[in-house]
Structure formats: C-alpha cells, structure tokens
Enzyme design. Structure first.
Site, PDB file in Angstrom:
ATOM      1  N   HIS A 220       4.634   5.024   7.025  1.00 59.21           N
ATOM      2  CA  HIS A 220       3.807   5.266   8.220  1.00 59.21           C
ATOM      3  C   HIS A 220       3.779   6.749   8.594  1.00 59.21           C
ATOM      4  CE1 HIS A 220       4.789   0.835   9.508  1.00 59.21           C
ATOM      5  NE2 HIS A 220       4.177   0.936   8.343  1.00 59.21           N
TER       6      HIS A 220
ATOM      7  N   THR B 295       4.542  -0.687  18.978  1.00 50.99           N
ATOM      8  CA  THR B 295       3.890   0.188  17.992  1.00 50.99           C
ATOM      9  C   THR B 295       2.656  -0.494  17.399  1.00 50.99           C
ATOM     10  OG1 THR B 295       5.561  -0.543  16.407  1.00 50.99           O
ATOM     11  CG2 THR B 295       5.850   1.640  17.317  1.00 50.99           C
TER      12      THR B 295
ATOM     13  N   GLU C   4       8.600   1.243   6.519  1.00 53.97           N
ATOM     14  CA  GLU C   4       8.255   2.104   7.655  1.00 53.97           C
ATOM     15  C   GLU C   4       8.041   3.549   7.228  1.00 53.97           C
ATOM     16  OE1 GLU C   4       7.872   1.823  10.985  1.00 53.97           O
ATOM     17  OE2 GLU C   4       8.047  -0.345  11.133  1.00 53.97           O
TER      18      GLU C   4
ATOM     19  N   ASP D 225       1.439  -3.606   9.442  1.00 51.31           N
ATOM     20  CA  ASP D 225       2.878  -3.618   9.095  1.00 51.31           C
ATOM     21  C   ASP D 225       3.724  -3.884  10.331  1.00 51.31           C
ATOM     22  OD1 ASP D 225       2.625  -3.082   6.423  1.00 51.31           O
ATOM     23  OD2 ASP D 225       3.478  -1.060   6.503  1.00 51.31           O
ATOM     24  N   GLU D 226       3.378  -3.189  11.421  1.00 55.12           N
ATOM     25  CA  GLU D 226       4.171  -3.334  12.659  1.00 55.12           C
ATOM     26  C   GLU D 226       4.142  -4.786  13.121  1.00 55.12           C
ATOM     27  OE1 GLU D 226       5.806  -0.840  13.084  1.00 55.12           O
ATOM     28  OE2 GLU D 226       4.689   1.025  13.026  1.00 55.12           O
TER      29      GLU D 226
ATOM     30  N   HIS E 152       6.466  -6.833  11.009  1.00 56.25           N
ATOM     31  CA  HIS E 152       7.861  -6.558  11.395  1.00 56.25           C
ATOM     32  C   HIS E 152       8.192  -7.197  12.745  1.00 56.25           C
ATOM     33  CE1 HIS E 152       7.755  -2.707   8.692  1.00 56.25           C
ATOM     34  NE2 HIS E 152       7.914  -3.808   8.000  1.00 56.25           N
TER      35      HIS E 152
ATOM     36  N   GLU F 144       7.137   7.930  14.412  1.00 60.36           N
ATOM     37  CA  GLU F 144       7.369   7.324  13.096  1.00 60.36           C
ATOM     38  C   GLU F 144       8.304   8.185  12.249  1.00 60.36           C
ATOM     39  OE1 GLU F 144       6.459   4.468  11.934  1.00 60.36           O
ATOM     40  OE2 GLU F 144       4.941   3.800  13.357  1.00 60.36           O
TER      41      GLU F 144
ATOM     42  N   GLU G  66       8.505  -3.115  17.933  1.00 61.37           N
ATOM     43  CA  GLU G  66       7.517  -3.330  16.873  1.00 61.37           C
ATOM     44  C   GLU G  66       6.186  -3.776  17.488  1.00 61.37           C
ATOM     45  OE1 GLU G  66       7.848  -2.274  14.006  1.00 61.37           O
ATOM     46  OE2 GLU G  66       9.793  -2.687  13.119  1.00 61.37           O
TER      47      GLU G  66
ATOM     48  N   TRP H 277       0.855  -1.185   0.000  1.00 66.23           N
ATOM     49  CA  TRP H 277       0.000   0.000   0.000  1.00 66.23           C
ATOM     50  C   TRP H 277       0.898   1.244   0.000  1.00 66.23           C
ATOM     51  CZ3 TRP H 277       0.747   3.336   4.047  1.00 66.23           C
ATOM     52  CH2 TRP H 277       1.263   2.832   5.235  1.00 66.23           C
TER      53      TRP H 277
HETATM   54 FE   LIG Z   1       7.778  -0.343  13.208  1.00 70.12          FE
HETATM   55 FE   LIG Z   2       6.088   2.259  11.974  1.00 71.32          FE
END
Ligand SMILES: [Fe+2]
Ligand SMILES: [Fe+2]
Length: 414
Positions: free
Chosen positions: A194, A247, A191, A276-277, A280, A153, A244, A110
């Site tokens: 974000h 977040t 990242e 995403d976090e 990760h 971020e 991670e 995305w």
């Molecule tokens: Fe992160």
């Molecule tokens: Fe992030």
C-alpha cells in the site's frame, strides 16, 4: 477529528520508542492459586523530549531534536490473566483453518508495478507525462489527504512491531510457524504494497514535496505509536478491526473523489488498497467475534475501556520537523473533505457492535452487562455529537493552514 469531545485524533504527545520486555518470571504459567494466575508484564518505554522551540519564532529545531538523546520513561506493569492466554491458545487450530485462508495467495496478489509506469518499457516517459497531466487536476486538500494516508501506510514497521507486542500471538522468532506468526508476517507483506504504491505514484505525480513527505515518514517510524491499550490480543484485535475499517473507509473515499477529478487510474489504486483493508478488517473482526463467542465477559470489558478512552489513530505522532500539529491538521482536512470524519468514527463502532452481535449476548456478568448497555447506546450518542459539531464547524469560516507536503501551500481546515 476537530471535535474536542470526540477526537479520534489526539494532540501530538511526546513520541515513543517502545522497548518492551516480557518478564517470563521464574514460575511456569500453570499456577494453581488464583492469586498467581496473573502473568506480570513489565513494559518500558522511552520518549523523546518535548520538541524544542525557538523562543521568538516558536518554530521547532529539528536538528536539535534529532540529536537530543531519547529519555526513558516507564509504563506501569500490566497483567495478563492466564485465563485469557488459555482462550487465545485454544484458538490456534481455528486460526489455522479460518484466518490464514483470508490471505491472498502470493501468485494472485497484485503488485504496485501493476498500476505504475513500467521503467523497463519504451513508453515509460510517455506514461509519466500522462500521469503528471492527470495529477494536475487534483486539488491541494485532496493531495494532503492522500499524502497523510500514504504516510500512515508507510509507518508499517511500527504496526508489525505493535502486533508482536500482543502476548499469545506474537511472532517470537521472526519466522515462527504458528498461525499467528504466519498471519502477522503475511499481513505485513500485503500491507507493504500500500505504502509502496501510493509513494511511487505521488513521487511521479510531481505535485508533492517528496523530501518533506519522506522526512515525515522517517520521523513517524522513529516515533512509533501509543494506542493506549493493554498489550493483549483482545485489545489488539479490537483495535485492528477498528483501524482496518477506518482505512477501508478512508481509501474508499479517496478512490471516489479521484473519480470526481477524472483521475480514474488513481481511483483504481485507492480502490485496490481499500479492498485489501476490507479483507483484513473481516479477518480481524472474525477473530474478535470468536473471542466474544468463547469469552464474552473477557472481550466486552476491554472493548468498553477502549471506547471510553477513544481510539487513537496509528499515525498520531506524525511530524515533519516544522508543524507541531501536523496530524491534527491533516485529520481536520480529511474531515472537511469527507475522507474520514467523526461520523465515520461513530459508524465504525455501530458496525462492529452489530457484527459482533453485542446487543443479543446473554449470560453476561453484571459488569459486562453494564458495558453492553453502554456500548449499544454509544454510536447514537457519538453520531449526535459529531453531527452537531460538524454543523457548527460548517457555519464558521474555516482556518487555513500551510502544509510542507504540498510546498507550503495553504488549505482550509475543518
Ligand atoms: Fe490495513
Ligand atoms: Fe494499508
């Protein structure tokens, strides 16, 4: 946060501009004598002077601060045992086969634009009006949490720098083809979306003082971070596993709260970042899981040390040029709003301990065994203290604090 004995946020400390020099030394790594199986690592850091305060108002003078020369300070040299470097080197193939597939293919990723008004579209202004009208319903304390998350971020250059300080995995050329170099750059690229997305959304919302937010970002990137950990992959990836997940929890909660305020588009934004976090977090936790498998004693002791020191949050040096306790204030609001709390801190440790199966590891050295006992009891202890402290805080009238990010409006702290 808000718990003196449990602080996951440290009080603002002198800011650091880290410059690190790796002393390669004259000898190769293939030392034979055990005494020489250590690689000296000279770390030099500079720190800005303590913030100047006006004698009568107590307010910082940002101009004076900005023009003050950075001072120099030295950290003690650190030593990385060659055995650990060998374990890390043995993970290269594993990282290629197991870590890199955790990255999202570029064409399936995305982009911030997918969730923002399109400036090339005729409906751009209408979409902005819609966004602004939805944002009107967001409470001030929620905005403080969202801005704090976004500022965190936006300090991504610091985190990429930090990853590149970890010996054994750093991207030595900026385009290193090793799986670690590829991971660090691609993780950073993922990242990077974000902060971009949250920043643009907040800019269009009309609810925040963007100049003060931007000043905070500039200050934070300039200040860097001091996570108080050894500069080695073991510590680094335990730290990133924790962060991670932290977040993931924080963005997940801002997503949930946005739904409560009927801001479903913002909920989608925070949710997509949280996912995403999570990915990760899984990647970093798998690396540490592998370290526990190959070198359980070597991984257990740094984990213990980090838990005893407590995890310092990456944006702990944030400052807007006005509020010396900005990070602590933001952390206290996040705690009160349930965006990120000291109970979450305990739960993260609990989760990591079970993910890495620490309770069932056998054949450990006596030091590692003691660490194992301590670590397995730690989450329950922190949880008890956190609940007690939260209950105490709830029974008191919360202090209020102004935030420059929201045009100096006041919100309740913890
Ligand atoms: Fe992160
Ligand atoms: Fe992030």
């Amino acid at each position: 946060m808000g718990l003196p004995q449990l602080r996951v946020a440290t009080a603002p400390t002198p800011s650091f501009c880290v410059s690190r020099r790796f002393e390669e030394g004259k000898k190769s790594l293939n030392f034979v004598s055990s005494e020489k199986r250590w690689k000296p690592l000279q770390v030099e850091m500079t720190t800005s002077p303590p913030r100047e305060r006006h004698p009568s108002t107590g307010i910082c003078d940002p101009l004076r601060e900005a023009t003050s020369p950075y001072q120099h300070w030295n950290r003690q040299p650190e030593h990385i045992p060659v055995e650990k470097l060998e374990v890390i080197a043995s993970l290269n193939n594993w990282a290629q086969e197991n870590l890199l597939p955790m990255l999202k293919p570029m064409l399936k990723s995305w982009q911030p634009q997918d969730f923002l008004p399109d400036s090339s579209s005729d409906s751009f202004f209408e979409e902005i009006l819609e966004l602004r009208s939805r944002a009107k319903e967001l409470p001030d304390d929620y905005l403080v949490c969202l801005v704090g998350d976004m500022v965190t971020e936006e300090a991504l250059p610091t985190y990429q720098t930090m990853l590149n300080t970890f010996e054994g995995v750093r991207d030595k050329t900026g385009c290193s083809p090793t799986p670690w170099g590829v991971w660090i750059r691609a993780w950073t690229a993922e990242e990077n979306r974000h902060g971009d997305l949250l920043n643009r959304h907040l800019h269009l919302s009309g609810r925040v003082d963007m100049r003060m937010v931007e000043r905070t970002i500039q200050y934070l990137i300039g200040a860097g971070m001091e996570p108080h950990i050894d500069l080695i992959l073991y510590n680094g990836f335990i730290y990133t596993s924790f962060q991670e997940r932290a977040t993931f929890i924080s963005h997940g909660n801002t997503a949930r709260h946005a739904k409560l305020f009927d801001e479903h588009k913002l909920a989608t934004i925070c949710g997509i970042i949280a996912s995403d976090e999570k990915r990760h977090e899984i990647a970093y936790s798998r690396i540490v899981g592998k370290l526990f498998e190959l070198d359980p004693n070597g991984a257990m002791l740094p984990f213990l040390e980090m838990m005893k020191k407590k995890i310092t949050m990456p944006a702990h040096l944030m400052h807007d040029g006005e509020n010396d306790s900005l990070f602590d204030d933001y952390a206290a609001v996040a705690q009160r709003c349930g965006v990120y709390t000291s109970v979450d801190y305990a739960r993260i440790i609990d989760h990591l301990i079970s993910y890495w199966n620490l309770g069932t590891l056998t054949g450990l050295s006596s030091d590692a065994q003691k660490a194992q006992d301590f670590l397995c009891r730690l989450p329950a202890r922190i949880h008890r203290l956190a609940e007690r402290s939260l209950n105490r805080a709830r029974s008191e009238i919360p202090p209020r604090r102004t935030f420059s990010w929201i045009h100096n409006k006041e919100v309740d702290l913890l």
